[in-house]
Design an enzyme around this catalytic site. Structure first.
Site, PDB file in Angstrom:
ATOM      1  CG  ASP A   1      -0.525   0.153   8.117  1.00  0.00           C
ATOM      2  OD1 ASP A   1      -1.267   1.033   8.583  1.00  0.00           O
ATOM      3  OD2 ASP A   1       0.670   0.341   7.834  1.00  0.00           O
TER       4      ASP A   1
ATOM      5  CE  LYS B   1       0.828   1.549   4.400  1.00  0.00           C
ATOM      6  NZ  LYS B   1       1.749   2.623   4.629  1.00  0.00           N
TER       7      LYS B   1
HETATM    8  O1  C5P Z   1       0.248  -1.178  14.716  1.00  0.00           O
HETATM    9  P1  C5P Z   1       1.654  -1.368  14.300  1.00  0.00           P
HETATM   10  O2  C5P Z   1       2.260  -2.651  14.831  1.00  0.00           O
HETATM   11  O3  C5P Z   1       1.887  -1.187  12.853  1.00  0.00           O
HETATM   12  O4  C5P Z   1       2.444  -0.198  15.010  1.00  0.00           O
HETATM   13  C1  C5P Z   1       3.822  -0.225  15.264  1.00  0.00           C
HETATM   14  C2  C5P Z   1       4.168   0.922  16.188  1.00  0.00           C
HETATM   15  O5  C5P Z   1       3.995   2.166  15.493  1.00  0.00           O
HETATM   16  C3  C5P Z   1       3.291   1.045  17.415  1.00  0.00           C
HETATM   17  O6  C5P Z   1       3.790   0.260  18.471  1.00  0.00           O
HETATM   18  C4  C5P Z   1       3.365   2.520  17.720  1.00  0.00           C
HETATM   19  O7  C5P Z   1       4.583   2.805  18.380  1.00  0.00           O
HETATM   20  C5  C5P Z   1       3.464   3.156  16.353  1.00  0.00           C
HETATM   21  N1  C5P Z   1       2.150   3.601  15.839  1.00  0.00           N
HETATM   22  C6  C5P Z   1       1.569   4.745  16.372  1.00  0.00           C
HETATM   23  N2  C5P Z   1       0.361   5.172  15.892  1.00  0.00           N
HETATM   24  C7  C5P Z   1      -0.252   4.517  14.881  1.00  0.00           C
HETATM   25  C8  C5P Z   1       0.339   3.364  14.313  1.00  0.00           C
HETATM   26  C9  C5P Z   1       1.541   2.932  14.814  1.00  0.00           C
HETATM   27  O8  C5P Z   1       2.119   5.368  17.287  1.00  0.00           O
HETATM   28  N3  C5P Z   1      -1.411   4.993  14.406  1.00  0.00           N
END
Ligand code: C5P
Length: 348
Positions: A163, A18
């Site tokens: 995502d 994406k």
């Molecule tokens: O959800 P995901 O595993 O992709 O997120 C990885 C890290 O990115 C989270 O632990 C957080 O630190 C950060 N994050 C965030 N806000 C979001 C998505 C991700 O702070 N909307």
């Protein structure tokens, strides 16, 4: 006749990458995440994952180790960074398999071998790991005859990563909350785009958000960050017939922060614009820059020029000789109207 319990089955799935056409950070949340507003778009660049399900006498064990992993990496020519791809239990595919099987009332006696052709670069802002997870959910639900409803799959997806829910449905969608609250946009964008990523740069998403927080906390700079309206971008997409009037509204709130750390990325963006891209932005927290082009032919021309460009990274971050001698990976791809999906399902 052999039953499913006696035969091996192969399910092949495509996991598309994406981009974030538009990306805005609204607020930091109590739980450490950030509230975002984004316009997700699925693209043709994809990983190919092949699951081989074999019935077993005893219960399944998924305890992959580096030596004895159920995941075998297929180092295809297009797999540019095999060394960065974890084949242990940190892999998003292994984690998703475990989570999925834990939802089933009776633990099935099956072993699962996974082969992946990794085409989406890692740590690139293209949701490669998230899309692999989404494709895994779809493959397993297919093999086990849909034990989980669509809403349960979406719920699991959100648990795996911000995502992943988008990667299940793909196409074009507005993402809110952590990015997992989706509103599908019923538009098929006919854009071709160039992706450019310096091979030696990988950006961790938590690191990028942390840099963003520091930038905001540093005070004076807080007001200098522009706000990027996803609704303005949507209005332009829906009501502006001219391509260049649509694309000027795209933006990414991470750019001032990430470009400060990696000036090279700002240089790549400028190069893409100079070469004739209608818009060029960081996707997610980067480091990939996407550039929208007028046509596939225009894209081919720009791609050739990118391959001819040699940029020296003069930033402090490029410590080694290898980092400074930059290799730019570049792809010509296009927007697609779907997410992860099954390509083939057959008895082995
Ligand atoms: O959800 P995901 O595993 O992709 O997120 C990885 C890290 O990115 C989270 O632990 C957080 O630190 C950060 N994050 C965030 N806000 C979001 C998505 C991700 O702070 N909307």
């Amino acid at each position: 006749m052999l039953t499913k319990n006696q035969t091996q089955q192969i399910v092949a799935v495509a996991a598309p990458a994406k981009i974030n056409l538009c990306f805005d950070i609204v607020a930091r949340r109590e739980d450490g995440y950030h509230e975002i507003n984004t316009l997700f778009q699925a693209i043709e660049l994809h990983d190919l994952i092949r699951f081989k399900f074999s019935p077993r006498q005893s219960n399944l064990e998924i305890t992959p180790t580096a030596e004895n992993s159920p995941i075998t990496l297929n180092k295809s020519d297009s797999c540019i960074e095999p060394a960065h791809f974890p084949i242990d239990e940190n892999n998003s595919i292994s984690q998703t398999i475990k989570l999925f099987l834990a939802q089933l009332p009776n633990r099935p006696a099956v072993s699962i071998q996974v082969q992946i052709e990794k085409n989406i670069p890692i740590g690139a802002g293209l949701a490669g790991g998230s899309s692999d997870a989404a494709a895994t959910l779809i493959a397993l639900n297919h093999y086990f005859d849909s034990p989980l409803s669509e809403s349960k799959l979406i719920q699991l997806a959100a648990q795996i990563g911000s995502d992943v829910a988008f990667c299940l449905s793909g196409g074009l969608a507005v993402g809110r909350g952590r990015g997992e609250q989706l509103e599908k946009v019923d538009l098929n964008l006919d854009y071709h785009l160039i992706l450019v990523k310096p091979r030696s740069i990988h950006i961790s998403t938590p690191w990028a958000y942390n840099m963003y927080d520091q930038f905001i906390e540093s005070g004076s700079s807080a007001n200098t960050l522009p706000s990027h309206s996803v609704s303005d971008a949507l209005l332009a997409l829906k009501f502006q017939p001219q391509l260049d009037k649509q694309t000027h509204v795209f933006a990414n709130a991470f750019e001032p922060i990430i470009f400060k750390e990696y000036p090279l990325l700002a240089e790549i963006k400028n190069n893409l614009l100079n070469l004739g891209c209608l818009a060029a932005h960081l996707t997610g927290s980067g480091p990939t820059i996407y550039g929208l082009v007028r046509s596939e032919q225009d894209g081919q021309r720009i791609l050739k020029s990118i391959h001819g460009i040699s940029i020296e990274d003069s930033s402090d971050i490029a410590e080694t000789k290898e980092d400074k001698a930059l290799i730019l990976d570049a792809w010509l791809t296009k927007c697609i109207g779907h997410g992860a999906r099954i390509l083939a399902s057959k008895v082995a």
